[in-house]
Design a protein around this motif. Structure first.
Motif, PDB file in Angstrom:
ATOM      1  N   MET A   1      -3.076 -22.354  -4.752  1.00 49.08           N
ATOM      2  CA  MET A   1      -2.193 -21.203  -4.362  1.00 49.08           C
ATOM      3  C   MET A   1      -0.914 -21.271  -5.203  1.00 49.08           C
ATOM      4  O   MET A   1      -0.339 -22.197  -5.518  1.00 49.08           O
ATOM      5  CB  MET A   1      -1.941 -21.086  -2.922  1.00 49.08           C
ATOM      6  N   GLY A   2      -0.497 -19.951  -5.495  1.00 47.62           N
ATOM      7  CA  GLY A   2       0.886 -20.051  -6.314  1.00 47.62           C
ATOM      8  C   GLY A   2       2.182 -19.738  -5.556  1.00 47.62           C
ATOM      9  O   GLY A   2       1.855 -19.483  -3.934  1.00 47.62           O
ATOM     10  N   THR A   3       3.250 -19.431  -6.127  1.00 46.32           N
ATOM     11  CA  THR A   3       4.422 -19.085  -5.108  1.00 46.32           C
ATOM     12  C   THR A   3       4.294 -18.046  -4.406  1.00 46.32           C
ATOM     13  O   THR A   3       4.806 -17.858  -3.118  1.00 46.32           O
ATOM     14  CB  THR A   3       5.723 -18.677  -6.114  1.00 46.32           C
ATOM     15  N   VAL A   4       3.785 -16.700  -4.738  1.00 47.77           N
ATOM     16  CA  VAL A   4       3.662 -15.792  -3.935  1.00 47.77           C
ATOM     17  C   VAL A   4       2.637 -15.812  -2.679  1.00 47.77           C
ATOM     18  O   VAL A   4       2.939 -15.616  -1.753  1.00 47.77           O
ATOM     19  CB  VAL A   4       3.142 -14.611  -5.018  1.00 47.77           C
ATOM     20  N   ASP A   5       1.671 -16.412  -2.964  1.00 43.63           N
ATOM     21  CA  ASP A   5       0.575 -16.813  -1.997  1.00 43.63           C
ATOM     22  C   ASP A   5       1.184 -17.709  -0.843  1.00 43.63           C
ATOM     23  O   ASP A   5       1.053 -17.420   0.182  1.00 43.63           O
ATOM     24  CB  ASP A   5      -0.768 -17.274  -2.519  1.00 43.63           C
ATOM     25  N   ASP A   6       1.861 -18.741  -1.441  1.00 44.86           N
ATOM     26  CA  ASP A   6       2.549 -19.655  -0.303  1.00 44.86           C
ATOM     27  C   ASP A   6       3.660 -18.987   0.335  1.00 44.86           C
ATOM     28  O   ASP A   6       3.520 -19.271   1.840  1.00 44.86           O
ATOM     29  CB  ASP A   6       3.150 -20.915  -1.248  1.00 44.86           C
ATOM     30  N   SER A   7       4.168 -18.059  -0.411  1.00 43.39           N
ATOM     31  CA  SER A   7       5.283 -17.380   0.495  1.00 43.39           C
ATOM     32  C   SER A   7       4.693 -16.508   1.553  1.00 43.39           C
ATOM     33  O   SER A   7       5.293 -16.125   2.454  1.00 43.39           O
ATOM     34  CB  SER A   7       6.240 -16.226  -0.495  1.00 43.39           C
ATOM     35  N   LEU A   8       3.510 -15.975   1.558  1.00 42.32           N
ATOM     36  CA  LEU A   8       2.977 -15.046   2.348  1.00 42.32           C
ATOM     37  C   LEU A   8       2.013 -15.696   3.335  1.00 42.32           C
ATOM     38  O   LEU A   8       1.701 -15.084   4.189  1.00 42.32           O
ATOM     39  CB  LEU A   8       2.223 -14.002   1.603  1.00 42.32           C
ATOM     40  N   ALA A   9       1.642 -16.954   3.318  1.00 43.95           N
ATOM     41  CA  ALA A   9       0.729 -17.634   3.994  1.00 43.95           C
ATOM     42  C   ALA A   9       1.171 -17.729   5.430  1.00 43.95           C
ATOM     43  O   ALA A   9       0.230 -17.525   6.287  1.00 43.95           O
ATOM     44  CB  ALA A   9       0.882 -19.211   3.317  1.00 43.95           C
ATOM     45  N   ASP A  10       2.381 -17.768   5.844  1.00 42.31           N
ATOM     46  CA  ASP A  10       2.766 -17.966   7.274  1.00 42.31           C
ATOM     47  C   ASP A  10       2.978 -16.703   7.962  1.00 42.31           C
ATOM     48  O   ASP A  10       3.358 -16.615   9.155  1.00 42.31           O
ATOM     49  CB  ASP A  10       4.175 -18.873   7.391  1.00 42.31           C
ATOM     50  N   LEU A  11       2.905 -15.403   7.212  1.00 42.21           N
ATOM     51  CA  LEU A  11       3.104 -13.998   7.890  1.00 42.21           C
ATOM     52  C   LEU A  11       1.904 -13.832   8.786  1.00 42.21           C
ATOM     53  O   LEU A  11       0.867 -14.318   8.708  1.00 42.21           O
ATOM     54  CB  LEU A  11       3.084 -13.008   6.983  1.00 42.21           C
ATOM     55  N   PRO A  12       2.140 -13.175   9.867  1.00 43.56           N
ATOM     56  CA  PRO A  12       1.061 -12.432  10.866  1.00 43.56           C
ATOM     57  C   PRO A  12       0.323 -12.012  10.025  1.00 43.56           C
ATOM     58  O   PRO A  12       0.103 -11.278   8.797  1.00 43.56           O
ATOM     59  CB  PRO A  12       1.823 -11.447  11.683  1.00 43.56           C
ATOM     60  N   GLU A  13      -1.200 -12.112  10.424  1.00 45.75           N
ATOM     61  CA  GLU A  13      -2.386 -11.652   9.637  1.00 45.75           C
ATOM     62  C   GLU A  13      -2.357 -10.278   8.905  1.00 45.75           C
ATOM     63  O   GLU A  13      -2.612 -10.215   7.646  1.00 45.75           O
ATOM     64  CB  GLU A  13      -3.939 -11.857  10.307  1.00 45.75           C
ATOM     65  N   LEU A  14      -2.025  -9.171   9.592  1.00 44.57           N
ATOM     66  CA  LEU A  14      -2.001  -7.918   9.219  1.00 44.57           C
ATOM     67  C   LEU A  14      -1.246  -7.751   7.973  1.00 44.57           C
ATOM     68  O   LEU A  14      -1.507  -7.097   7.241  1.00 44.57           O
ATOM     69  CB  LEU A  14      -2.028  -6.951  10.385  1.00 44.57           C
ATOM     70  N   GLU A  15      -0.032  -7.956   8.431  1.00 46.64           N
ATOM     71  CA  GLU A  15       1.325  -8.205   7.201  1.00 46.64           C
ATOM     72  C   GLU A  15       0.817  -8.960   6.083  1.00 46.64           C
ATOM     73  O   GLU A  15       0.998  -8.501   5.006  1.00 46.64           O
ATOM     74  CB  GLU A  15       2.743  -8.629   7.893  1.00 46.64           C
ATOM     75  N   ARG A  16       0.275 -10.181   6.213  1.00 50.31           N
ATOM     76  CA  ARG A  16      -0.192 -10.985   5.143  1.00 50.31           C
ATOM     77  C   ARG A  16      -1.066 -10.121   4.348  1.00 50.31           C
ATOM     78  O   ARG A  16      -1.068 -10.179   3.091  1.00 50.31           O
ATOM     79  CB  ARG A  16      -0.611 -12.340   5.691  1.00 50.31           C
ATOM     80  N   LEU A  17      -1.933  -9.516   4.966  1.00 53.37           N
ATOM     81  CA  LEU A  17      -3.197  -9.015   4.192  1.00 53.37           C
ATOM     82  C   LEU A  17      -2.687  -7.756   3.437  1.00 53.37           C
ATOM     83  O   LEU A  17      -3.268  -7.678   2.649  1.00 53.37           O
ATOM     84  CB  LEU A  17      -4.383  -8.595   5.278  1.00 53.37           C
ATOM     85  N   SER A  18      -1.972  -7.187   4.027  1.00 51.70           N
ATOM     86  CA  SER A  18      -1.339  -5.736   3.453  1.00 51.70           C
ATOM     87  C   SER A  18      -0.632  -6.299   2.308  1.00 51.70           C
ATOM     88  O   SER A  18      -0.836  -5.633   1.153  1.00 51.70           O
ATOM     89  CB  SER A  18      -0.220  -5.096   4.282  1.00 51.70           C
ATOM     90  N   LEU A  19       0.269  -7.044   2.509  1.00 49.46           N
ATOM     91  CA  LEU A  19       0.965  -7.697   1.090  1.00 49.46           C
ATOM     92  C   LEU A  19       0.254  -8.280   0.055  1.00 49.46           C
ATOM     93  O   LEU A  19       0.358  -8.006  -1.144  1.00 49.46           O
ATOM     94  CB  LEU A  19       2.163  -8.783   1.590  1.00 49.46           C
ATOM     95  N   GLN A  20      -0.820  -9.069   0.534  1.00 50.27           N
ATOM     96  CA  GLN A  20      -1.610  -9.694  -0.455  1.00 50.27           C
ATOM     97  C   GLN A  20      -2.433  -8.553  -1.201  1.00 50.27           C
ATOM     98  O   GLN A  20      -2.868  -8.745  -2.453  1.00 50.27           O
ATOM     99  CB  GLN A  20      -2.743 -10.508   0.223  1.00 50.27           C
ATOM    100  N   ARG A  21      -2.985  -7.565  -0.549  1.00 52.07           N
ATOM    101  CA  ARG A  21      -3.496  -6.387  -1.108  1.00 52.07           C
ATOM    102  C   ARG A  21      -2.740  -5.838  -2.182  1.00 52.07           C
ATOM    103  O   ARG A  21      -2.986  -5.411  -3.447  1.00 52.07           O
ATOM    104  CB  ARG A  21      -3.813  -5.359  -0.120  1.00 52.07           C
ATOM    105  N   VAL A  22      -1.386  -5.705  -2.173  1.00 51.31           N
ATOM    106  CA  VAL A  22      -0.203  -5.150  -3.211  1.00 51.31           C
ATOM    107  C   VAL A  22      -0.442  -5.931  -4.241  1.00 51.31           C
ATOM    108  O   VAL A  22      -0.750  -5.752  -5.540  1.00 51.31           O
ATOM    109  CB  VAL A  22       0.933  -5.041  -2.622  1.00 51.31           C
TER     110      VAL A  22
END
Length: 114
Positions: A1-22
């Motif tokens: 994983m990279g910096t972006v993925d690592d930064s999003l990893a601890d978010l609640p699932e729906l928020e993480r998935l939404s930002l990962q989609r972007v």
């Protein structure tokens, strides 16, 4: 994983998935973009310049194309979203349309590469 993925990893699932989609849309359109940080937020970078950043706030999610001109270019297609000079805010219930997101990435890429 990279910096972006690592930064999003601890978010609640729906928020993480939404930002990962972007981020996934941006990575598809600009596969040479690199993970990084810009203005303290996880961001994809192109040619050393920020392409697109994402952040989860208490009541919304944000996309930062790092360009008021890019936000202005798509603003008429984002009725019902909260916009500011360089930010587009959305929620998991009201995500950004794919075609608009793709245009944001393309427009920002063109700015960086001109």
């Amino acid at each position: 994983m990279g910096t972006v993925d690592d930064s999003l990893a601890d978010l609640p699932e729906l928020e993480r998935l939404s930002l990962q989609r972007v981020i996934a849309v941006a990575r598809t359109l600009v596969p040479e973009a690199e993970d990084g940080m810009s203005y303290g937020m996880p961001a994809l970078k192109l040619d050393g310049k920020p392409l697109l950043g994402v952040v989860a706030a208490a009541k919304h999610l944000s996309v930062f194309p790092f360009s008021p001109a890019v936000v202005d270019a798509v603003a008429d297609r984002l009725k019902g979203y909260s916009l500011s000079k360089g930010t587009i805010r959305f929620t998991t219930d009201h995500p950004l349309p794919d075609d608009v997101l793709e245009d944001i990435v393309r427009l920002r890429r063109a700015e960086i590469q001109k």
